[in-house]
Design a protein around this motif. Structure first.
Motif, PDB file in Angstrom:
ATOM      1  N   ASN A 135     -51.158-102.774  31.943  1.00  0.00           N
ATOM      2  CA  ASN A 135     -50.169-102.355  33.092  1.00  0.00           C
ATOM      3  C   ASN A 135     -49.978-100.964  33.491  1.00  0.00           C
ATOM      4  O   ASN A 135     -49.254-100.427  33.859  1.00  0.00           O
ATOM      5  CB  ASN A 135     -48.930-102.961  33.320  1.00  0.00           C
ATOM      6  CG  ASN A 135     -48.086-103.170  34.308  1.00  0.00           C
ATOM      7  OD1 ASN A 135     -48.981-103.149  35.285  1.00  0.00           O
ATOM      8  ND2 ASN A 135     -46.803-103.209  34.378  1.00  0.00           N
ATOM      9  N   ARG A 136     -51.213-100.195  32.962  1.00  0.00           N
ATOM     10  CA  ARG A 136     -51.286 -98.756  33.204  1.00  0.00           C
ATOM     11  C   ARG A 136     -52.591 -98.350  33.832  1.00  0.00           C
ATOM     12  O   ARG A 136     -53.640 -99.184  33.646  1.00  0.00           O
ATOM     13  CB  ARG A 136     -51.154 -98.133  31.690  1.00  0.00           C
ATOM     14  CG  ARG A 136     -49.807 -98.114  31.118  1.00  0.00           C
ATOM     15  CD  ARG A 136     -49.603 -97.075  29.783  1.00  0.00           C
ATOM     16  NE  ARG A 136     -50.668 -95.945  30.007  1.00  0.00           N
ATOM     17  CZ  ARG A 136     -50.962 -95.366  28.991  1.00  0.00           C
ATOM     18  NH1 ARG A 136     -50.906 -95.838  27.661  1.00  0.00           N
ATOM     19  NH2 ARG A 136     -51.672 -94.494  28.892  1.00  0.00           N
ATOM     20  N   ILE A 137     -52.329 -97.505  34.724  1.00  0.00           N
ATOM     21  CA  ILE A 137     -53.665 -96.850  35.187  1.00  0.00           C
ATOM     22  C   ILE A 137     -54.002 -95.882  34.663  1.00  0.00           C
ATOM     23  O   ILE A 137     -53.475 -94.918  34.048  1.00  0.00           O
ATOM     24  CB  ILE A 137     -53.324 -96.511  36.779  1.00  0.00           C
ATOM     25  CG1 ILE A 137     -52.907 -97.563  37.506  1.00  0.00           C
ATOM     26  CG2 ILE A 137     -54.537 -95.783  37.374  1.00  0.00           C
ATOM     27  CD1 ILE A 137     -52.446 -97.130  39.099  1.00  0.00           C
ATOM     28  N   VAL A 138     -55.223 -95.989  34.051  1.00  0.00           N
ATOM     29  CA  VAL A 138     -55.830 -95.087  32.983  1.00  0.00           C
ATOM     30  C   VAL A 138     -57.317 -94.610  33.607  1.00  0.00           C
ATOM     31  O   VAL A 138     -57.911 -95.428  34.318  1.00  0.00           O
ATOM     32  CB  VAL A 138     -56.101 -95.485  31.724  1.00  0.00           C
ATOM     33  CG1 VAL A 138     -54.665 -96.127  30.860  1.00  0.00           C
ATOM     34  CG2 VAL A 138     -57.013 -96.825  31.839  1.00  0.00           C
ATOM     35  N   SER A 139     -57.943 -93.402  33.071  1.00  0.00           N
ATOM     36  CA  SER A 139     -59.295 -93.096  33.391  1.00  0.00           C
ATOM     37  C   SER A 139     -60.105 -93.343  32.188  1.00  0.00           C
ATOM     38  O   SER A 139     -59.809 -92.676  30.861  1.00  0.00           O
ATOM     39  CB  SER A 139     -59.145 -91.563  33.722  1.00  0.00           C
ATOM     40  OG  SER A 139     -60.191 -90.907  34.080  1.00  0.00           O
ATOM     41  N   THR A 140     -61.356 -93.748  32.352  1.00  0.00           N
ATOM     42  CA  THR A 140     -62.342 -93.826  31.373  1.00  0.00           C
ATOM     43  C   THR A 140     -62.565 -92.367  30.881  1.00  0.00           C
ATOM     44  O   THR A 140     -63.054 -92.367  29.521  1.00  0.00           O
ATOM     45  CB  THR A 140     -63.287 -94.502  31.668  1.00  0.00           C
ATOM     46  OG1 THR A 140     -64.126 -93.925  32.864  1.00  0.00           O
ATOM     47  CG2 THR A 140     -63.182 -96.219  32.063  1.00  0.00           C
ATOM     48  N   ASP A 141     -62.419 -91.249  31.570  1.00  0.00           N
ATOM     49  CA  ASP A 141     -62.741 -90.133  31.189  1.00  0.00           C
ATOM     50  C   ASP A 141     -61.594 -89.855  29.862  1.00  0.00           C
ATOM     51  O   ASP A 141     -62.093 -88.757  29.088  1.00  0.00           O
ATOM     52  CB  ASP A 141     -62.251 -89.027  32.335  1.00  0.00           C
ATOM     53  CG  ASP A 141     -63.486 -89.072  33.373  1.00  0.00           C
ATOM     54  OD1 ASP A 141     -64.590 -89.983  32.874  1.00  0.00           O
ATOM     55  OD2 ASP A 141     -63.159 -88.648  34.522  1.00  0.00           O
ATOM     56  N   ASP A 142     -60.502 -90.483  29.902  1.00  0.00           N
ATOM     57  CA  ASP A 142     -59.672 -90.001  28.997  1.00  0.00           C
ATOM     58  C   ASP A 142     -59.490 -91.124  27.980  1.00  0.00           C
ATOM     59  O   ASP A 142     -59.188 -90.806  26.765  1.00  0.00           O
ATOM     60  CB  ASP A 142     -58.024 -90.077  29.609  1.00  0.00           C
ATOM     61  CG  ASP A 142     -57.913 -88.786  30.605  1.00  0.00           C
ATOM     62  OD1 ASP A 142     -58.511 -87.948  30.437  1.00  0.00           O
ATOM     63  OD2 ASP A 142     -57.004 -89.047  31.546  1.00  0.00           O
ATOM     64  N   VAL A 143     -59.769 -92.281  28.230  1.00  0.00           N
ATOM     65  CA  VAL A 143     -59.534 -93.356  27.193  1.00  0.00           C
ATOM     66  C   VAL A 143     -60.786 -94.152  26.764  1.00  0.00           C
ATOM     67  O   VAL A 143     -60.973 -94.840  25.767  1.00  0.00           O
ATOM     68  CB  VAL A 143     -58.459 -94.540  27.660  1.00  0.00           C
ATOM     69  CG1 VAL A 143     -57.159 -93.978  27.838  1.00  0.00           C
ATOM     70  CG2 VAL A 143     -59.154 -95.309  28.838  1.00  0.00           C
ATOM     71  N   GLY A 144     -61.911 -93.672  27.475  1.00  0.00           N
ATOM     72  CA  GLY A 144     -63.345 -94.269  27.087  1.00  0.00           C
ATOM     73  C   GLY A 144     -63.424 -95.748  27.826  1.00  0.00           C
ATOM     74  O   GLY A 144     -62.572 -96.348  28.113  1.00  0.00           O
ATOM     75  N   VAL A 145     -64.813 -95.799  27.942  1.00  0.00           N
ATOM     76  CA  VAL A 145     -65.273 -96.974  28.819  1.00  0.00           C
ATOM     77  C   VAL A 145     -64.839 -98.267  28.036  1.00  0.00           C
ATOM     78  O   VAL A 145     -64.532 -99.383  28.500  1.00  0.00           O
ATOM     79  CB  VAL A 145     -66.752 -97.062  28.842  1.00  0.00           C
ATOM     80  CG1 VAL A 145     -67.339 -98.488  29.632  1.00  0.00           C
ATOM     81  CG2 VAL A 145     -67.102 -95.817  29.639  1.00  0.00           C
ATOM     82  N   GLU A 146     -64.899 -98.378  26.533  1.00  0.00           N
ATOM     83  CA  GLU A 146     -64.355 -99.553  25.863  1.00  0.00           C
ATOM     84  C   GLU A 146     -62.954 -99.933  26.129  1.00  0.00           C
ATOM     85  O   GLU A 146     -62.763-101.056  26.015  1.00  0.00           O
ATOM     86  CB  GLU A 146     -64.701 -99.351  24.373  1.00  0.00           C
ATOM     87  CG  GLU A 146     -66.100 -99.380  23.779  1.00  0.00           C
ATOM     88  CD  GLU A 146     -66.580-100.937  24.221  1.00  0.00           C
ATOM     89  OE1 GLU A 146     -66.132-102.006  23.794  1.00  0.00           O
ATOM     90  OE2 GLU A 146     -67.924-100.855  24.953  1.00  0.00           O
TER      91      GLU A 146
END
Length: 142
Positions: free
Chosen positions: A24-35
């Motif tokens: 339930n969070r909006i995240v960026s794969t730039d920050d958390v990674g694609v996995e």
């Protein structure tokens, strides 16, 4: 809009995977990674990831299940544009661009807006207890 605004890009996802610590969070794969977004069905740029789908071109986050983001408690709930008139969503509120524009213009974080969506009869029944405004225009009841 008078709400905090964040432009989304191809790397932004809302996590709807119950087992994820990012649920339930909006995240960026730039920050958390694609996995970290693997298995999520909520790319914030649907136009890029889902065949040009324009539903998320305009909208806002409805802070449902925001405190603690309880798994299976509902995630990624937005008010957004509809794909087609009358087409259901998986829990969001969808509307025509002509309805979204005045709503976005009306929203102002300084006024601490609360998005209430009820059938008119229940709105009238709960209006006083919930300190809701009187409905003075038919468009507000739709």
């Amino acid at each position: 809009s008078g709400l905090r605004y964040r432009a989304m890009n191809a790397a932004d996802w809302c996590i709807d995977v119950n087992e994820s610590p990012l649920y339930n969070r909006i995240v960026s794969t730039d920050d958390v990674g694609v996995e970290a977004v693997k298995g999520s069905s909520e790319p914030m740029r649907r136009d890029i990831h889902v065949d040009g789908d324009q539903r998320y071109r305009e909208g806002f986050v409805i802070e449902h299940n925001a405190d603690g983001a309880v798994a299976n408690g509902g995630s990624c709930i937005f008010a957004h544009l509809w794909k087609a008139p009358g087409e259901a969503t998986a829990g969001c509120t969808a509307m025509a661009p002509g309805s979204m524009a005045p709503l976005l213009a009306w929203l102002d974080a300084r006024r601490q807006p609360v998005f209430v969506e009820l059938p008119l009869a229940q709105y009238a029944q709960l209006r006083t207890a919930w300190n809701l405004p009187a409905i003075d225009q038919p468009e507000q009841a739709r």
